[in-house]
Scaffold this motif. Structure first.
Motif, PDB file in Angstrom:
ATOM      1  N   CYS B  87      -0.909   0.554  -3.226  1.00 60.64           N
ATOM      2  CA  CYS B  87      -2.085   0.902  -2.432  1.00 60.64           C
ATOM      3  C   CYS B  87      -2.286  -0.123  -1.311  1.00 60.64           C
ATOM      4  O   CYS B  87      -2.179  -1.332  -1.537  1.00 60.64           O
ATOM      5  CB  CYS B  87      -3.342   0.930  -3.293  1.00 60.64           C
ATOM      6  N   ARG B 113       0.071   4.716  -1.356  1.00 53.84           N
ATOM      7  CA  ARG B 113      -1.194   5.406  -1.077  1.00 53.84           C
ATOM      8  C   ARG B 113      -2.081   4.528  -0.201  1.00 53.84           C
ATOM      9  O   ARG B 113      -2.151   3.319  -0.392  1.00 53.84           O
ATOM     10  CB  ARG B 113      -1.926   5.735  -2.373  1.00 53.84           C
ATOM     11  N   VAL B 115      -5.740   3.414   0.910  1.00 55.15           N
ATOM     12  CA  VAL B 115      -7.104   3.398   0.397  1.00 55.15           C
ATOM     13  C   VAL B 115      -8.030   2.841   1.477  1.00 55.15           C
ATOM     14  O   VAL B 115      -7.621   2.054   2.325  1.00 55.15           O
ATOM     15  CB  VAL B 115      -7.221   2.553  -0.889  1.00 55.15           C
ATOM     16  N   ALA B 121      -8.330   1.440  -5.160  1.00 53.84           N
ATOM     17  CA  ALA B 121      -7.082   1.125  -5.873  1.00 53.84           C
ATOM     18  C   ALA B 121      -7.365   0.902  -7.358  1.00 53.84           C
ATOM     19  O   ALA B 121      -6.584   1.315  -8.224  1.00 53.84           O
ATOM     20  CB  ALA B 121      -6.426  -0.113  -5.258  1.00 53.84           C
ATOM     21  N   PHE B 135      -2.246  -3.505  -5.308  1.00 51.55           N
ATOM     22  CA  PHE B 135      -2.979  -3.448  -4.041  1.00 51.55           C
ATOM     23  C   PHE B 135      -2.510  -4.572  -3.126  1.00 51.55           C
ATOM     24  O   PHE B 135      -2.324  -5.707  -3.571  1.00 51.55           O
ATOM     25  CB  PHE B 135      -4.487  -3.572  -4.289  1.00 51.55           C
TER      26      PHE B 135
END
Lengths: 97, 373
Positions: B87, B113, B115, B121, B135
């Motif tokens: 993330c 991904r 965020v 996250a 993260f």
């Protein structure tokens, strides 16, 4: 990412023991953590960065900053779809060749 | 409130510019520390509106730009692992590592991904207990408290499949390093407003006194920048070197005490490499020993990754204010936002990208060009 954006508190609730707010950023609505500004109240404005309220702001300067950021396209940059933005800018193309 | 009522007013901009012109008697070089301020300055041609005596030098205040190549490569290595959901904030997607970026890792099947908040996250980690959620924790003092809170909450709620790749940087040691450089030309600083919203101004008086340099906390709007410049020039002309707060609506002297306390709990100060610049002592944060279980570098074996920077890219010199972006041979030719050599071009907050996007050399800029809010 280093941009912090003024927002207005719409709702406040406790979630998993954490003080959270729903905040409005010139029409975009996001969840925001209030742990660093726990006495912020509904209707008040604060500077928000990556989902955290960091400092109170008066309404007038908050509104003016939001207008300016909207005009500069910075709100789209902050809240828009980064995959689309990255694809539009051609990220990865050079490496993929 | 009269001042606020006139905010974004071209007349006010003109007045500030006239005041700067009336005050300045000799050349001064000022550095704006924050990439957001660089963006505003170039977007609105503020550097072109100023009298010739006032030169603005762009500082290292873009977190995306200064994250070391080595850390980017570690992120890419971790993000490519099948068990990992990686993330990140969106603006790290296009930052080039040695041979690819996060966008490419995702194209190759990595679960990368984006965020909006680090807490997103943590939510993903809760929802995917059989995956490792990592993260990418970069940023200055504005971003570090949200990331610190996220690690704190991970431990509080016993979420064990969450970790953070941490590469946080601190502004005051960077100012110190810039002033200590033998090539330094900076005579005054516009300090980054939102960093000070968190940290307050307590770190600056000692720096201002020791280097005999005015430090004026400055916001991000065009009029904020002009006011910061006006106050810095006034100090320089008077031979003063104090800390002033020109962003009082968002900065209190003590900053945000709750955020600062969390930073002290979760992180510890460490030496940190800045991309293109090198190691600046005490200029970063890493997770404190008691949070080491949440350190992605500890959890994944990426310690052996070392890297070489592009020899063509001069972003390190740009970040230190030694050259302007267009003085780099690669600027706008082999290095563009579509094909960046270094992070100062790939990040929208980077000085090179700001010059590329907004610089219209030869186009006269007038106060009317400053937008009315």
């Amino acid at each position: 990412m280093c941009l912090a954006v003024p927002g207005r508190v719409l709702e406040i609730e406790e979630r998993d023991g954490t003080r959270m707010a729903v905040m409005d950023f010139g029409g975009v609505v996001k969840d925001v953590c209030l742990e660093y500004l726990p006495d912020l109240e509904v209707g008040e404005y604060a500077i928000v960065h990556v989902g955290f309220a960091l400092q109170r702001l008066d309404e007038e300067s908050a509104r003016r900053t939001l207008d300016l950021f909207a005009e500069l396209g910075l709100l789209t940059e902050e809240f828009g779809d980064p995959w689309e933005a990255a694809a539009a800018s051609g990220a990865g193309e050079e490496a993929a060749r | 409130m009269k001042y606020l009522e006139e905010f974004q007013n071209p007349e006010l901009a003109r007045g500030l510019l006239e005041d700067i012109r009336a005050t300045v008697t000799r050349p001064w070089a000022l550095m704006e520390v924050c990439g957001g301020q660089t963006h505003t300055i170039i977007r609105h041609g503020i550097d072109q509106l100023l009298p010739d005596e006032v030169e603005l030098i762009h500082g290292p205040g873009c977190p995306v730009c200064v994250t070391p190549l080595e850390v980017i490569d570690k992120a890419l290595e971790i993000a490519g692992r099948p068990e990992v959901i990686f993330c990140s904030f969106g603006d790290m997607l296009r930052v080039p590592g040695t041979d690819r970026d996060l966008f490419r890792v995702r194209g190759e099947g990595g679960d990368v991904r984006v965020v909006y908040s680090p807490l997103d996250a943590l939510r993903i980690a809760r929802e995917n207990p059989h995956r490792e959620v990592v993260f990418f924790g970069i940023g200055f003092e504005t971003t570090a408290p949200p990331n610190a809170m996220t690690v704190y909450q991970a431990r509080k709620h016993g979420i064990e499949n969450f970790s953070m790749l941490v590469s946080h940087v601190r502004v005051p040691p960077a100012i110190d390093a810039i002033m200590n450089s033998p090539d330094c030309r900076v005579q005054g600083f516009l300090a980054a407003g939102h960093v000070c919203s968190v940290m307050g101004t307590v770190e600056y008086p000692e720096l201002a006194a020791r280097h005999r340099v005015p430090i004026v906390v400055t916001g991000f709007e065009p009029l904020d920048i002009l006011e910061g410049i006006r106050r810095t020039v006034r100090q320089l002309e008077r031979g003063e070197h104090t800390v002033e707060n020109a962003y009082e609506r968002a900065v209190r002297p003590e900053g945000n005490p709750a955020a600062r306390a969390m930073l002290e709990d979760v992180f510890e100060v460490t030496d940190r490499a800045w991309r293109g610049i090198g190691v600046i002592p005490q200029s970063g944060w890493r997770l404190a020993e008691r949070y080491r279980d949440y350190d992605a570098e500890h959890r994944f074996d990426v310690g052996g990754i070392t890297t070489l920077e592009s020899e063509l890219c001069r972003s390190g010199e740009v970040l230190q204010g030694l050259i302007k972006p267009h003085e780099c041979e690669a600027f706008g030719t082999t290095c563009t936002p579509r094909n960046p050599l270094g992070a100062t071009m790939v990040s929208t907050e980077g000085a090179c990208a700001a010059y590329y996007l907004y610089r219209r050399l030869g186009t006269p800029v007038t106060p009317e060009a400053i937008p009315v809010g």
